[in-house]
Design a protein around this motif. Structure first.
Motif, PDB file in Angstrom:
ATOM      1  N   THR A  48      38.763  51.682  35.372  1.00  0.00           N
ATOM      2  CA  THR A  48      37.536  52.477  35.193  1.00  0.00           C
ATOM      3  C   THR A  48      37.374  53.352  36.443  1.00  0.00           C
ATOM      4  N   PRO A  49      36.400  54.246  36.441  1.00  0.00           N
ATOM      5  CA  PRO A  49      36.191  55.046  37.668  1.00  0.00           C
ATOM      6  C   PRO A  49      35.838  54.177  38.881  1.00  0.00           C
ATOM      7  N   ARG A  50      35.411  52.921  38.667  1.00  0.00           N
ATOM      8  CA  ARG A  50      35.064  52.047  39.796  1.00  0.00           C
ATOM      9  C   ARG A  50      36.257  51.218  40.293  1.00  0.00           C
ATOM     10  N   THR A  51      37.408  51.296  39.618  1.00  0.00           N
ATOM     11  CA  THR A  51      38.530  50.441  40.027  1.00  0.00           C
ATOM     12  C   THR A  51      39.117  50.912  41.345  1.00  0.00           C
ATOM     13  N   ARG A  52      39.139  50.022  42.322  1.00  0.00           N
ATOM     14  CA  ARG A  52      39.759  50.367  43.604  1.00  0.00           C
ATOM     15  C   ARG A  52      41.206  49.913  43.664  1.00  0.00           C
ATOM     16  N   ALA A  53      41.463  48.708  43.104  1.00  0.00           N
ATOM     17  CA  ALA A  53      42.789  48.123  43.336  1.00  0.00           C
ATOM     18  C   ALA A  53      43.165  47.146  42.244  1.00  0.00           C
ATOM     19  N   ILE A  54      44.483  46.943  42.131  1.00  0.00           N
ATOM     20  CA  ILE A  54      44.990  45.820  41.348  1.00  0.00           C
ATOM     21  C   ILE A  54      45.618  44.839  42.329  1.00  0.00           C
ATOM     22  N   MET A  55      45.314  43.558  42.096  1.00  0.00           N
ATOM     23  CA  MET A  55      45.770  42.489  42.990  1.00  0.00           C
ATOM     24  C   MET A  55      47.026  41.852  42.412  1.00  0.00           C
ATOM     25  N   LEU A  56      48.102  41.845  43.180  1.00  0.00           N
ATOM     26  CA  LEU A  56      49.351  41.237  42.702  1.00  0.00           C
ATOM     27  C   LEU A  56      49.719  40.042  43.562  1.00  0.00           C
ATOM     28  N   ASN A  57      50.372  39.062  42.927  1.00  0.00           N
ATOM     29  CA  ASN A  57      50.782  37.876  43.668  1.00  0.00           C
ATOM     30  C   ASN A  57      52.050  37.354  42.990  1.00  0.00           C
ATOM     31  N   SER A  58      53.183  37.712  43.581  1.00  0.00           N
ATOM     32  CA  SER A  58      54.475  37.337  43.005  1.00  0.00           C
ATOM     33  C   SER A  58      55.384  36.843  44.122  1.00  0.00           C
ATOM     34  N   PRO A  59      55.908  35.612  44.035  1.00  0.00           N
ATOM     35  CA  PRO A  59      55.612  34.565  43.065  1.00  0.00           C
ATOM     36  C   PRO A  59      54.120  34.214  43.049  1.00  0.00           C
ATOM     37  N   CYS A  60      53.671  33.812  41.859  1.00  0.00           N
ATOM     38  CA  CYS A  60      52.243  33.595  41.635  1.00  0.00           C
ATOM     39  C   CYS A  60      51.840  32.147  41.901  1.00  0.00           C
ATOM     40  N   ASN A  61      50.748  31.997  42.608  1.00  0.00           N
ATOM     41  CA  ASN A  61      50.037  30.738  42.697  1.00  0.00           C
ATOM     42  C   ASN A  61      48.902  30.853  41.687  1.00  0.00           C
TER      43      ASN A  61
END
Ligand code: PMP
Ligand code: GLU
Length: 391
Positions: free
Chosen positions: A161-174
């Protein structure tokens, strides 16, 4: 005592709560097997301890620059550049009191009230809480075990959306142990290319802990948006240094400067002696990392096989980190109303501590850490199988 409203908006860390509960029972003489906290059972390698002792002997006990010592920042930049194909210098790096603290400073520096961060779920307990502490809104991208917890372009693009600042990634994932393939990383790159202000934050604390698969960097796979990828990393997991509390963040200079301002008015620099130890960890011999990995892999196979053999338990094979994340929902019926009750039952009946899936936004699941000895992996999974059978 009147406590500020901001505390009431935050959930306490469930991983730490489970580990405290197991430690309390153990202190009372109960023989509890702790699959709770994600912490290597190995001691910090000798070369790292020796570097810390040598640092103390030469008088390292004073404040350092807020963002960390020049040599550690430079070494971190070089090591991250090698892994991610980035071109960071020391000025792009800030060292903090663990990767959790790096994430805290990062979100405090990035988010205004109501800014959104997309978090693929199941996710580590602390991401939504840290985002919320900083005034942001976590937006959950639900992934499924049937897809091996991968997601595609459409699923991600839909949430921007217009408010999205970031996507959080975690690989390998906990907690799932998923290692993202290039296809998922390319989907992220495409969404970033279409949204010129969108950042990716990649928490790679488990990147050295992969078993039989290759770890890929989102920045390296998508060089055209690499200047909008913020790297979070640390020494806790790979070097068995959880208690030393050193984590890093690398990104644009303005962002690092903002984090330096926050850190300068809160914790000042991370511990000087721990920084000297972290420098030895990163720049010294890496053979202990390989040895620990080989042992984690052996335990992973045993825990995975033993859990999969329990009737009605579903489980995707983890490819990285040191967790198994079984779906125990078939056992969450009748007197066991949910995964929290099941975790309590397993602790009381089976004397095994696990973290309920609810903490990772995955009700019906449980997280088990295999960063403990093979003997305990065998004994603990047998206890779980027996306790579940009795239900
Ligand atoms: N990220 C993830 C995914 C984790 O599991 C942890 C666990 N401690 C951290 C960050 C933080 O690690 P630390 O603060 O010990 O560096
Ligand atoms: N990250 C580890 C875990 O998930 C350590 C505890 C914590 O910081 O959450 O168990």
């Amino acid at each position: 005592m009147k406590i500020a409203d901001r505390v009431a908006r935050i959930q306490p860390s469930l991983t730490l709560a489970v580990s405290a509960k197991a430690a309390k029972l153990r202190a009372q003489g109960v023989d509890v097997i702790a699959f709770g906290v994600g912490e290597p059972d190995f001691d910090t390698p000798d070369n790292i301890k020796e570097a810390a002792i040598a640092a103390l002997a030469r008088g390292v006990g004073k404040y350092t620059p807020v963002s960390g010592t020049a040599d550690l920042r430079k070494a971190v930049a070089e090591e991250l550049n090698a892994a991610h194909g980035t071109k960071h210098g020391a000025e792009n790096v800030i060292v903090s009191v663990g990767a959790k603290h790096s994430l805290f400073n990062l979100f405090m520096a990035l988010l205004d009230d109501g800014d959104e961060v997309i978090i693929p779920s199941p996710c580590w307990v602390s991401y939504p809480e840290i985002v919320a502490m900083a005034g942001g809104t976590p937006v959950i991208l639900q992934t499924r075990p049937e897809d091996r917890y991968a997601f595609d372009h459409a699923a991600l693009a839909r949430l921007v959306t217009p408010r999205t600042r970031a996507i959080m990634l975690n690989s390998p994932c906990n907690p799932t142990g998923t290692v993202y393939g290039k296809e998922t990383l390319r989907a992220i790159g495409r969404v970033m290319a279409a949204n010129p202000n969108l950042l990716a934050i990649t928490d790679d604390i488990y990147r050295r802990l992969v078993y039989g698969v290759e770890w890929h960097s989102v920045a390296k796979v998508n060089p055209e948006v690499a200047d909008r990828v913020i790297l979070v990393d640390g020494v806790s997991k790979s070097y068995a240094m959880t208690g030393w509390r050193i984590g890093f963040c690398a990104g644009p200079k303005e962002l690092v400067k903002a984090m330096d301002t926050l850190q300068g008015q809160s914790t000042t620099n991370p511990s000087a002696v721990a920084q000297a130890a972290a420098l030895a960890a990163i720049t010294g011999p890496q053979d202990s990392v390989a040895l620990m990995n080989a042992e984690f892999d052996r335990r992973r196979k045993v825990m995975f096989e033993r859990l999969r053999a329990i009737p009605q338990v579903k489980l995707v094979e983890p490819e990285g980190a040191f967790y198994c994340f079984p779906d125990f929902s078939a056992y969450c019926t009748g007197k066991i109303k949910d995964d929290v009750a099941l975790a309590e039952y397993l602790l009381e009946k089976g004397r095994v501590a696990v973290v309920p899936g609810t903490g990772f936004l995955a009700p019906g699941f449980a997280r088990l850490s295999y960063a403990t000895s093979m003997k305990l992996v065998e004994e603990g999974t047998a206890r779980i199988a027996q306790a579940l059978k009795e239900l």
